[in-house]
Design an enzyme around this catalytic site. Structure first.
Site, PDB file in Angstrom:
ATOM      1  N   GLU A  21       0.812  -1.210   0.000  1.00 36.68           N
ATOM      2  CA  GLU A  21       0.000   0.000   0.000  1.00 36.68           C
ATOM      3  C   GLU A  21       0.854   1.273   0.000  1.00 36.68           C
ATOM      4  OE1 GLU A  21      -3.531  -0.317   2.669  1.00 36.68           O
ATOM      5  OE2 GLU A  21      -2.645  -2.251   3.170  1.00 36.68           O
ATOM      6  N   SER A 147      -6.843  -2.251   2.219  1.00 44.06           N
ATOM      7  CA  SER A 147      -7.131  -1.585   0.943  1.00 44.06           C
ATOM      8  C   SER A 147      -7.573  -2.541  -0.162  1.00 44.06           C
ATOM      9  CB  SER A 147      -5.914  -0.777   0.458  1.00 44.06           C
ATOM     10  OG  SER A 147      -5.637   0.270   1.341  1.00 44.06           O
ATOM     11  N   TYR A 209      -9.576   4.039  -4.407  1.00 49.07           N
ATOM     12  CA  TYR A 209      -8.568   5.087  -4.525  1.00 49.07           C
ATOM     13  C   TYR A 209      -8.552   5.845  -5.842  1.00 49.07           C
ATOM     14  CZ  TYR A 209      -6.914   3.072  -0.222  1.00 49.07           C
ATOM     15  OH  TYR A 209      -6.843   2.626   1.065  1.00 49.07           O
ATOM     16  N   ARG A 248     -11.621   3.267  11.607  1.00 49.65           N
ATOM     17  CA  ARG A 248     -12.785   3.173  10.723  1.00 49.65           C
ATOM     18  C   ARG A 248     -13.244   1.733  10.665  1.00 49.65           C
ATOM     19  NH1 ARG A 248     -11.010   3.559   5.548  1.00 49.65           N
ATOM     20  NH2 ARG A 248     -11.795   1.462   5.126  1.00 49.65           N
ATOM     21  N   ASP A 250     -15.703  -1.151   8.972  1.00 54.36           N
ATOM     22  CA  ASP A 250     -16.385  -1.439   7.713  1.00 54.36           C
ATOM     23  C   ASP A 250     -17.452  -2.510   7.923  1.00 54.36           C
ATOM     24  OD1 ASP A 250     -14.677   0.358   6.515  1.00 54.36           O
ATOM     25  OD2 ASP A 250     -13.269  -1.179   5.835  1.00 54.36           O
ATOM     26  N   GLU A 266     -14.258  -5.462   9.412  1.00 54.02           N
ATOM     27  CA  GLU A 266     -12.945  -5.216   9.998  1.00 54.02           C
ATOM     28  C   GLU A 266     -12.857  -3.795  10.523  1.00 54.02           C
ATOM     29  OE1 GLU A 266     -10.317  -6.028   6.729  1.00 54.02           O
ATOM     30  OE2 GLU A 266     -10.360  -3.960   6.034  1.00 54.02           O
ATOM     31  N   ASN A 268     -10.108  -0.602  10.663  1.00 51.10           N
ATOM     32  CA  ASN A 268      -8.866  -0.029  10.135  1.00 51.10           C
ATOM     33  C   ASN A 268      -8.326   0.978  11.143  1.00 51.10           C
ATOM     34  OD1 ASN A 268      -8.972  -0.947   7.082  1.00 51.10           O
ATOM     35  ND2 ASN A 268     -11.024  -0.282   7.652  1.00 51.10           N
ATOM     36  N   GLY A 272      -7.499   5.650   5.491  1.00 48.88           N
ATOM     37  CA  GLY A 272      -6.931   6.522   4.470  1.00 48.88           C
ATOM     38  C   GLY A 272      -7.290   7.980   4.673  1.00 48.88           C
TER      39      GLY A 272
END
Length: 305
Positions: A21, A147, A209, A248, A250, A266, A268, A272
């Site tokens: 990443e 990601s 992205y 964050r 999800d 999950e 994070n 990002g």
């Protein structure tokens, strides 16, 4: 914020690194460095490599803004280095970072906390190719990448997938959950909003992205029961892992099953912070500008506690 008015006036922004990443991290780091300069900080951008300890000794920052993604930067390794150097850093500490990055172990934590997760197994890459280890549909992904790097969606009627050699020797195979993709950022212990992520297909690396890869609906148009559950689960997951700073969570939601169809995928710990990223959008929805969000993260920096 005037230069030097915060606890940590000189900030090193760690970016790039050595994971899959890297490019996303460079984008995140540049954006965060720009925002911190706007907020009045003295900022040094650092492409984090094997000389990181020497670079930090040279720079002598008051704090580190960790803008790394993926293994090494997000899994507790860099956090451990910063602990050893006694430099306060943003986001989660060693244990929370390593737990969140290991999808299998974080699921065990979530189950213990009573949070909704789906069935999964850790198997060898060869076992995946030999036959279906779970009934299709299912997802195959690395156990410790983010990601949507290296994610395979196996449909009913499909053959068992042959995974790329770049995939790790051990992978996670997880029951696929149909429905909507949603996410909630948590800032401290405060959930910011629920975002509905709308794509034409799989929410993969490009959808995350590339400009136009996905559309973010904020706040998500949801029944109040589902929206409240997302906010509550995100905070509980953040706390169960021991996260700090910004995280964050999800989700997938199968609308046909109501509340029973809501699943935590999950957490994070290094979400990002690019122009298309979700957490800054949610902060802006709450009236928090991008420089203010980055400043808050710096002033929240600490060594593990």
């Amino acid at each position: 914020m005037a230069a030097g008015s915060g606890r940590f006036p000189r900030v090193a922004v760690l970016m790039g690194g050595m994971s899959a990443e890297r490019e996303v991290s460079l984008s995140t780091g540049h954006e965060c460095a720009k925002a911190l300069r706007e907020a009045g900080y003295d900022v040094v951008e650092v492409d984090a490599g094997r000389d990181l300890v020497a670079r930090l000794a040279e720079i002598r920052p008051d704090a580190v803004f960790n803008a790394l993604h993926g293994r090494w930067g997000e899994d507790g390794c860099v956090q451990g280095i910063l602990e050893w150097l006694k430099i306060p850093y943003t986001h989660s500490g060693v244990l929370a970072s390593s737990l969140a990055m290991d999808k299998s172990r974080s699921k065990e934590v979530f189950r213990t906390a009573g949070l909704p997760v789906v069935d999964s197994v850790i198997v060898s890459r060869e076992a995946v190719a030999e036959g279906h280890v779970l009934p299709p549909p299912y997802v195959v992904k690395p156990n410790n990448e983010g990601s949507s790097v290296g994610v395979y969606l196996v449909h009913p009627g499909s053959n068992a997938p042959r995974l790329a050699e770049t995939m790790p020797a051990q992978v996670m195979v997880e029951t696929y959950v149909p429905g909507r993709e949603m996410t909630v950022a948590v800032m401290g212990d405060r959930p910011l909003a629920v975002t509905d992520i709308v794509t034409d297909g799989w929410y993969d690396y490009d959808a995350k992205y590339k400009t136009g890869g996905s559309r973010h609906v904020i706040p998500a148009d949801l029944p109040q029961e589902i929206a409240d559950a997302c906010l509550d689960i995100a905070v509980r997951a953040h706390q169960a892992l021991g996260c700090r700073g910004l995280s964050r969570s999800d989700f997938r939601w199968d609308e046909t099953r109501g509340l029973a169809g809501l699943v935590l995928l999950e957490v994070n710990t290094q979400p990002g912070m690019t122009p298309t990223s979700l957490a800054p959008e949610q902060a802006a929805h709450q009236g928090i500008s991008f420089p203010e969000l980055c400043s808050w993260l710096v002033e929240d920096a600490s060594c593990d506690r």
